[in-house]
Design an enzyme around this catalytic site. Structure first.
Site, PDB file in Angstrom:
ATOM      1  NE  ARG A  74      -0.184   0.608   5.152  1.00 37.76           N
ATOM      2  CZ  ARG A  74       0.431   1.215   5.954  1.00 37.76           C
ATOM      3  NH1 ARG A  74       1.339   2.706   4.989  1.00 37.76           N
ATOM      4  NH2 ARG A  74       1.656   1.065   6.458  1.00 37.76           N
ATOM      5  CD  GLN A  77       6.676   7.847   5.649  1.00 41.07           C
ATOM      6  OE1 GLN A  77       5.813   9.355   5.459  1.00 41.07           O
ATOM      7  NE2 GLN A  77       8.011   8.053   5.670  1.00 41.07           N
ATOM      8  CB  THR A  79       0.474   2.631   9.814  1.00 37.96           C
ATOM      9  OG1 THR A  79      -0.909   3.634  10.295  1.00 37.96           O
ATOM     10  CG2 THR A  79      -0.410   1.652   9.282  1.00 37.96           C
ATOM     11  CG  HIS A  81      -3.561  -1.967  10.727  1.00 36.98           C
ATOM     12  ND1 HIS A  81      -4.334  -0.548  10.696  1.00 36.98           N
ATOM     13  CD2 HIS A  81      -2.679  -1.795   9.591  1.00 36.98           C
ATOM     14  CE1 HIS A  81      -3.920  -0.406   9.868  1.00 36.98           C
ATOM     15  NE2 HIS A  81      -3.658  -1.078   9.048  1.00 36.98           N
ATOM     16  CB  ALA A 149      -3.644   6.080   8.880  1.00 33.88           C
ATOM     17  CB  ILE A 150      -6.167   7.125   3.949  1.00 33.15           C
ATOM     18  CG1 ILE A 150      -6.877   7.980   4.430  1.00 33.15           C
ATOM     19  CG2 ILE A 150      -6.333   6.951   2.338  1.00 33.15           C
ATOM     20  CD1 ILE A 150      -7.654   8.800   4.121  1.00 33.15           C
ATOM     21  N   GLY A 151      -4.248   4.261   2.995  1.00 34.77           N
ATOM     22  CA  GLY A 151      -2.941   3.614   2.486  1.00 34.77           C
ATOM     23  C   GLY A 151      -3.448   2.751   1.471  1.00 34.77           C
ATOM     24  CB  ILE A 163      -9.157   3.988   5.810  1.00 38.20           C
ATOM     25  CG1 ILE A 163     -10.837   3.216   6.571  1.00 38.20           C
ATOM     26  CG2 ILE A 163      -9.377   5.028   4.256  1.00 38.20           C
ATOM     27  CD1 ILE A 163     -10.867   3.590   7.866  1.00 38.20           C
ATOM     28  CB  CYS A 180       2.169   7.960   9.073  1.00 36.14           C
ATOM     29  SG  CYS A 180       0.866   6.718   8.686  1.00 36.14           S
TER      30      CYS A 180
END
Length: 240
Positions: A74, A77, A79, A81, A149-151, A163, A180
Site C-alpha cells: 500500500r 509509511q 502504521t 493496526h 490513516a489512509i493507505g 483506511i 506515517c
C-alpha cells in the site's frame, strides 16, 4: 440488486490475522478487475501489528521486536493496526469512477470526515500529510492528532487496502513507530474514546456506513471473504 452493480458492505467479527486477510483482499480485487465479483468494503480488526508501506523508512520502526512487522504494497509509511481500530479494506473499481486517483483519495478523506462529524468531531486534512487530523488545544499548548490513516493501492484500476479509523485502540502501541513518518511534539495520535467520547465499534461502523453512502453511493450487506485456513491456525479469533 445485482452484485456487480452495487457496493457490498461486510464486517468480520473478532480479530482477523493480517496475512490471510491481505490474501483474501487481493483475490477479491483481482476478481473485481476481471468482472467476476462486485465492489466490496470489508471492515475488520487485526491483532497488534505494524505494517510498512512503500514509502517507509527503516528509522520509522522504533521498537522492531515489539509486534510482528509486515511489508505491504500500500501507499504510505509505517502504521499500527490493533484491537479497537476499525480497518476498512476498500475494493472499488475506479474504471467506473473516472480513473482519478486524486479524487478517490479526497473522497476517502471526505468519508472519514463525515463519519467524525456524526460524533461532532471536526476532522481535517493537511497538505503533505495524508489522513485525517483533529486539532487539540489546552492552556499554553496546541497540537494536531491523527485519528485516521489512509493507505491504498491500485491494480488494474481496482483499489485495495484502505483506511484505519481509531475508535479505541491502545494509543501507547503507536509509540513503537513514527506513525506515517510524521514526528514532533506538535503531532500525535488520538481516537474517539481518547477524545472523551463513549463510542463503541458498532457506533463507529454505523457512522462509517452512513458517511460512505453519502460519498460513494448505496451499499448492501454482503458476506465477508473466505480466509485460507492454514494447518494449526484459525482464520479469525472471535472476541469474548
Amino acid at each position: 440488486m445485482n452484485e456487480a452493480g452495487s457496493i457490498g458492505w461486510t464486517v468480520t467479527p473478532g480479530l482477523t490475522p493480517y496475512e490471510p486477510a491481505v490474501a483474501a483482499m487481493e483475490a477479491r480485487a483481482a476478481a473485481i478487475a476481471a468482472g467476476e465479483a462486485g465492489e466490496l468494503v470489508w471492515l475488520l480488526e487485526h491483532p497488534p501489528l505494524y505494517t510498512a508501506g512503500v514509502s517507509s523508512k527503516a528509522g520509522d520502526l522504533l521498537v522492531p521486536d515489539r509486534f510482528p512487522v509486515f511489508q505491504t504494497g500500500r501507499g504510505g509509511q509505517v502504521t499500527y493496526h490493533g484491537p479497537g481500530q476499525r480497518v476498512a479494506y476498500v475494493m472499488l473499481d475506479l474504471r467506473k469512477r473516472g480513473r482519478d486517483v486524486t479524487r478517490f483519495v479526497a473522497d476517502l478523506e471526505r468519508w472519514l470526515i463525515g463519519a467524525l462529524d456524526r460524533f461532532n468531531v471536526k476532522g481535517e486534512v493537511r497538505e503533505g500529510r495524508v489522513g485525517v487530523w483533529v486539532e487539540r488545544k489546552g492552556p499554553g499548548w496546541a497540537r494536531e492528532d491523527k485519528i485516521a490513516a489512509i493507505g491504498v493501492r491500485l491494480r488494474k484500476w481496482v483499489s485495495f487496502h484502505g483506511i484505519a479509523f481509531n475508535v479505541e485502540p491502545d494509543l501507547e502501541h503507536f509509540s513503537g513507530i513514527t506513525p506515517c513518518g510524521i514526528s514532533g511534539p506538535q503531532y500525535g495520535v488520538t481516537s474517539l474514546v481518547d477524545l472523551g467520547l463513549p463510542v463503541t465499534m458498532h457506533d463507529a461502523d454505523a457512522a462509517l456506513r452512513a458517511s460512505f453512502e453519502a460519498v460513494f453511493g448505496p451499499v448492501r450487506d454482503a458476506p465477508f471473504p473466505e480466509l485460507e485456513r492454514r494447518p494449526g491456525s484459525l482464520s479469525s479469533t472471535s472476541s469474548p
